[in-house]
Design a protein around this motif. Sequence first.
Motif, mmCIF file in Angstrom:
data_model
loop_
_atom_site.group_PDB
_atom_site.id
_atom_site.type_symbol
_atom_site.label_atom_id
_atom_site.label_comp_id
_atom_site.label_asym_id
_atom_site.label_seq_id
_atom_site.Cartn_x
_atom_site.Cartn_y
_atom_site.Cartn_z
ATOM 1 N N ALA A 345 21.387 10.563 -2.938
ATOM 2 C CA ALA A 345 21.920 11.819 -3.475
ATOM 3 C C ALA A 345 22.510 11.607 -4.873
ATOM 4 C CB ALA A 345 22.983 12.376 -2.529
ATOM 5 N N VAL A 346 23.106 10.437 -5.098
ATOM 6 C CA VAL A 346 23.653 10.136 -6.432
ATOM 7 C C VAL A 346 22.510 10.090 -7.456
ATOM 8 C CG1 VAL A 346 24.690 8.281 -7.833
ATOM 9 C CG2 VAL A 346 25.779 8.984 -5.684
ATOM 10 N N ILE A 347 21.417 9.468 -7.057
ATOM 11 C CA ILE A 347 20.265 9.384 -7.971
ATOM 12 C C ILE A 347 19.694 10.788 -8.225
ATOM 13 C CG2 ILE A 347 17.875 8.546 -8.164
ATOM 14 C CD1 ILE A 347 18.861 5.999 -6.676
ATOM 15 N N GLN A 348 19.557 11.537 -7.135
ATOM 16 C CA GLN A 348 18.982 12.878 -7.253
ATOM 17 C C GLN A 348 19.849 13.773 -8.159
ATOM 18 O OE1 GLN A 348 17.674 13.671 -3.352
ATOM 19 N NE2 GLN A 348 16.678 15.595 -3.881
ATOM 20 N N GLU A 349 21.159 13.642 -7.978
ATOM 21 C CA GLU A 349 22.077 14.474 -8.773
ATOM 22 C C GLU A 349 22.083 14.030 -10.241
ATOM 23 O OE1 GLU A 349 23.242 17.229 -8.343
ATOM 24 O OE2 GLU A 349 25.241 17.515 -9.152
ATOM 25 N N THR A 350 21.941 12.714 -10.470
ATOM 26 C CA THR A 350 21.845 12.235 -11.850
ATOM 27 C C THR A 350 20.605 12.832 -12.514
ATOM 28 O OG1 THR A 350 22.861 10.127 -11.255
ATOM 29 C CG2 THR A 350 21.645 10.181 -13.323
ATOM 30 N N LEU A 351 19.488 12.790 -11.800
ATOM 31 C CA LEU A 351 18.245 13.305 -12.383
ATOM 32 C C LEU A 351 18.258 14.835 -12.489
ATOM 33 C CD1 LEU A 351 15.623 10.988 -10.610
ATOM 34 C CD2 LEU A 351 16.528 10.775 -12.923
ATOM 35 N N HIS A 354 21.237 15.236 -15.507
ATOM 36 C CA HIS A 354 20.849 14.530 -16.727
ATOM 37 C C HIS A 354 19.357 14.210 -16.691
ATOM 38 C CE1 HIS A 354 25.112 14.167 -17.520
ATOM 39 N NE2 HIS A 354 25.278 13.656 -16.324
ATOM 40 N N SER A 355 18.557 15.216 -16.438
ATOM 41 C CA SER A 355 17.106 15.012 -16.379
ATOM 42 C C SER A 355 16.664 14.270 -17.646
ATOM 43 C CB SER A 355 16.438 16.394 -16.309
ATOM 44 O OG SER A 355 15.060 16.274 -16.249
ATOM 45 N N PRO A 356 16.101 13.056 -17.524
ATOM 46 C CA PRO A 356 15.753 12.303 -18.735
ATOM 47 C C PRO A 356 14.697 12.986 -19.612
ATOM 48 C CG PRO A 356 15.855 10.832 -16.844
ATOM 49 C CD PRO A 356 15.930 12.237 -16.309
ATOM 50 N N VAL A 357 13.878 13.839 -19.001
ATOM 51 C CA VAL A 357 12.914 14.620 -19.789
ATOM 52 C C VAL A 357 13.286 16.096 -19.584
ATOM 53 C CG1 VAL A 357 10.457 14.995 -20.294
ATOM 54 C CG2 VAL A 357 11.186 12.863 -19.213
ATOM 55 N N PRO A 358 14.288 16.577 -20.309
ATOM 56 C CA PRO A 358 14.854 17.894 -19.998
ATOM 57 C C PRO A 358 14.118 19.064 -20.637
ATOM 58 C CG PRO A 358 16.086 16.888 -21.785
ATOM 59 C CD PRO A 358 15.002 15.912 -21.403
ATOM 60 N N LYS A 421 14.744 22.649 -4.129
ATOM 61 C CA LYS A 421 13.601 21.736 -4.311
ATOM 62 C C LYS A 421 12.541 22.347 -5.222
ATOM 63 C CE LYS A 421 14.067 20.187 0.209
ATOM 64 N NZ LYS A 421 13.438 20.008 1.496
ATOM 65 N N GLN A 422 12.411 23.687 -5.135
ATOM 66 C CA GLN A 422 11.402 24.323 -5.992
ATOM 67 C C GLN A 422 11.788 24.242 -7.475
ATOM 68 O OE1 GLN A 422 11.499 27.958 -3.651
ATOM 69 N NE2 GLN A 422 9.277 27.852 -3.411
ATOM 70 N N LEU A 423 13.104 24.308 -7.728
ATOM 71 C CA LEU A 423 13.556 24.289 -9.134
ATOM 72 C C LEU A 423 13.760 22.881 -9.684
ATOM 73 C CD1 LEU A 423 16.175 27.172 -8.929
ATOM 74 C CD2 LEU A 423 14.160 27.157 -10.406
ATOM 75 N N TYR A 424 13.826 21.920 -8.775
ATOM 76 C CA TYR A 424 14.148 20.537 -9.164
ATOM 77 C C TYR A 424 12.874 19.826 -9.608
ATOM 78 C CZ TYR A 424 16.064 15.811 -8.512
ATOM 79 O OH TYR A 424 16.490 14.517 -8.693
ATOM 80 N N MET A 425 12.841 19.373 -10.855
ATOM 81 C CA MET A 425 11.582 18.775 -11.323
ATOM 82 C C MET A 425 11.794 17.704 -12.389
ATOM 83 S SD MET A 425 9.995 21.980 -13.349
ATOM 84 C CE MET A 425 10.847 22.850 -14.605
ATOM 85 N N PRO A 426 12.615 16.688 -12.097
ATOM 86 C CA PRO A 426 12.803 15.634 -13.115
ATOM 87 C C PRO A 426 11.505 14.887 -13.419
ATOM 88 C CG PRO A 426 13.731 14.959 -11.002
ATOM 89 C CD PRO A 426 13.342 16.398 -10.860
ATOM 90 N N PHE A 427 10.587 14.849 -12.460
ATOM 91 C CA PHE A 427 9.314 14.149 -12.679
ATOM 92 C C PHE A 427 8.190 15.163 -12.904
ATOM 93 C CE2 PHE A 427 11.886 11.229 -10.076
ATOM 94 C CZ PHE A 427 11.839 10.084 -10.863
ATOM 95 N N PRO A 431 -0.322 18.506 -10.609
ATOM 96 C CA PRO A 431 -1.297 17.471 -11.014
ATOM 97 C C PRO A 431 -0.780 16.551 -12.120
ATOM 98 C CG PRO A 431 -2.219 19.695 -11.299
ATOM 99 C CD PRO A 431 -0.830 19.873 -10.799
ATOM 100 N N ARG A 432 0.169 17.021 -12.961
ATOM 101 C CA ARG A 432 0.656 16.175 -14.049
ATOM 102 C C ARG A 432 1.994 15.526 -13.701
ATOM 103 N NH1 ARG A 432 -3.133 16.685 -18.334
ATOM 104 N NH2 ARG A 432 -2.247 14.643 -18.855
ATOM 105 N N THR A 433 2.294 15.453 -12.414
ATOM 106 C CA THR A 433 3.561 14.838 -12.019
ATOM 107 C C THR A 433 3.577 13.374 -12.440
ATOM 108 O OG1 THR A 433 5.109 14.625 -10.212
ATOM 109 C CG2 THR A 433 2.870 14.093 -9.702
ATOM 110 N N CYS A 434 4.784 12.828 -12.621
ATOM 111 C CA CYS A 434 4.937 11.452 -13.108
ATOM 112 C C CYS A 434 4.255 10.467 -12.158
ATOM 113 C CB CYS A 434 6.429 11.140 -13.188
ATOM 114 S SG CYS A 434 6.765 9.437 -13.622
ATOM 115 N N ILE A 435 3.399 9.658 -12.719
ATOM 116 C CA ILE A 435 2.683 8.680 -11.888
ATOM 117 C C ILE A 435 3.607 7.518 -11.511
ATOM 118 C CG2 ILE A 435 1.764 7.058 -13.611
ATOM 119 C CD1 ILE A 435 -0.980 7.398 -12.320
ATOM 120 N N GLY A 436 4.676 7.349 -12.264
ATOM 121 C CA GLY A 436 5.561 6.195 -12.056
ATOM 122 C C GLY A 436 6.789 6.484 -11.223
ATOM 123 N N GLN A 437 6.760 7.620 -10.495
ATOM 124 C CA GLN A 437 7.962 8.031 -9.746
ATOM 125 C C GLN A 437 8.431 6.967 -8.751
ATOM 126 O OE1 GLN A 437 7.554 11.998 -8.324
ATOM 127 N NE2 GLN A 437 9.322 11.899 -6.988
#
Length: 526
Positions: A345-351, A354-358, A421-427, A431-437
């Motif tokens: 949850a800490v990781i999820q809340e950080t992303l 502070h979404s690194p690709v905002p 979950k629908q609005l959450y999209m740090p990756f 089809p173009r979702t982050c391959i490195g998740q």
Amino acid sequence: MYTDWNNHLHLLAASGLCIIFYAVFLSPLRHVPGPLIAKLTGNWLLFIELAGKRTTTVHALHGKYGPVVCIAPNELSFNTIDAVETIYASHHSEFRKAPWYANMTRGGVFNMRDPAEHRQRRKLLNHAFSQQSVNEMEPHIHKHVRKLVMAIEKRRKDGPVDARHWFRMFAFDVAGESFLGKPFGGLDCDEAPGYVADLDSAFIVWDLQGRFPILTWLLRQSPSKKLQHFFTADDRIYEYGADAFKDYLQRYGRSPQRKDLLTKLIRKEDGDGGLTDEQISGEISNLTFAATDTAAIALTYMFWELAQHPELQDKLREELRKIPLPPASGIPDHKELVNLPLLNAVIQETLRKHSPVPAGLMRTAPPGGRMMEGYFVPEKTVVSVPSWTSHRNPTYFPNPESFSPNRWITPDGLGGTERMKQLYMPFTKGPRTCIGQAMALLELRVMLATLVFRYNVRLIAEVGMGAEVTFLVTAFIGDPGILEELIDPTVSSSQETASKRQQSFDAKELIYAVQYRRVKFNWLAK
Ligand code: HEM
């Protein structure tokens, strides 16, 4: 001469009037709310972007104008669940990456715009990035976590240590190890390797190239050695990738036993033709940039937030005490961390916060255009939903500026409501979702657990941390924080009783400081 100037001025005034007339009376986007300047020119955004304020400015416009905002004559920003689904998430999405991407990196999965070409490339890459493949690479990641701890230990007595720098070096070295078969050596010395400076320059060059191709070409040929060096940074990145790949083949051959991601790309999956050597060397160069600042930014912000929430650190340690800690390394196995509710949850809340690709990831409307949120969006209009904004939707993320991992811990254990979950999209999604998740989450989990096990992070001054928010978010100017050593990582967890562990957690020595310094780099978005 005077008449010439007069004619030019008249021409300029007439063109200005035409632009205003078109924007106000004719443009198909004229009814979409937004500032007048945005309807007249996209250049205003360029200045905002250079000031590092694109994403926060677009966010403020949503606050003022609502869920759909015109941000340039041919560009709309959305902030609705339906728009996330239509533009990104749907696997039938016909919204392709915008032309801006053509110049971001060279010929790899990241910048491919044609959906069929992208699908084909992604098929050839996916197996290398699967959870199983990433798990096999865990020992490499542990090695660099250990090196990061050693780098910190070595320097902490001399004063504050730049956390952002070391998290960056960690992510770089993991990327080098995973994709090039050797780390960059960032964790072994005080200065960042030259490659890092090239990567920073390349972001700017790629972006300029998209906007001013002729000027950029001319600057590449410049007699000034400095300018030439700057504008050829991307050449060196691809040369480095190609050389590293050749070197890898010489050292390990074409059936390497190494457990890294490059091995997987070379070996190919049964039955597919696989990638050519040229394609592999291009991809691994691109991957190095995709995998580094993103993870480093997440780590920087995660510890920044923890420093402000000591109670969370205590709770994390309580949770971590339940898992075995390997005696020699003090670095927990990833499999022990995957199901820890608070850690995740800490990781999820950080992303989220502070979404690194905002930024709004730009896509173009498909042929024939589309109706979206009550507006007709003509073909080729650039559209996006910034995760900075979707992650701050106050209806589904109450009090969005607060760092609250608990919002993700629900009694049913599903990790947030459907809407969240629908609005959450740090990756991003679809089809173009982050391959490195999978790789990113493994790095974040292991690093968070290791450092929280070992240190207590807290602030020694109450000053905020600013950020430049463009395509990536860049943390800068902050506070020193203090990490206190908590436990002796050489003590085996099996030797330790719960109470002994409790004691060692309580026995704190002030020995270590971390500082978020101003570290400027920009990835300028259109
Ligand atoms: C916390 C870390 C990370 C975050 C937040 C993140 C986020 C993202 C986002 C938002 C995109 C979509 C970009 C766009 O559409 O313009 C993306 C794409 C991508 N990422 Fe990541 N990323 C992270 C780590 C990584 C890592 C570790 C790798 C490599 C192993 C990686 C490789 C890629 C690639 C290759 C793409 C392009 C995928 C495609 O278009 O098919 N990323 N990432």
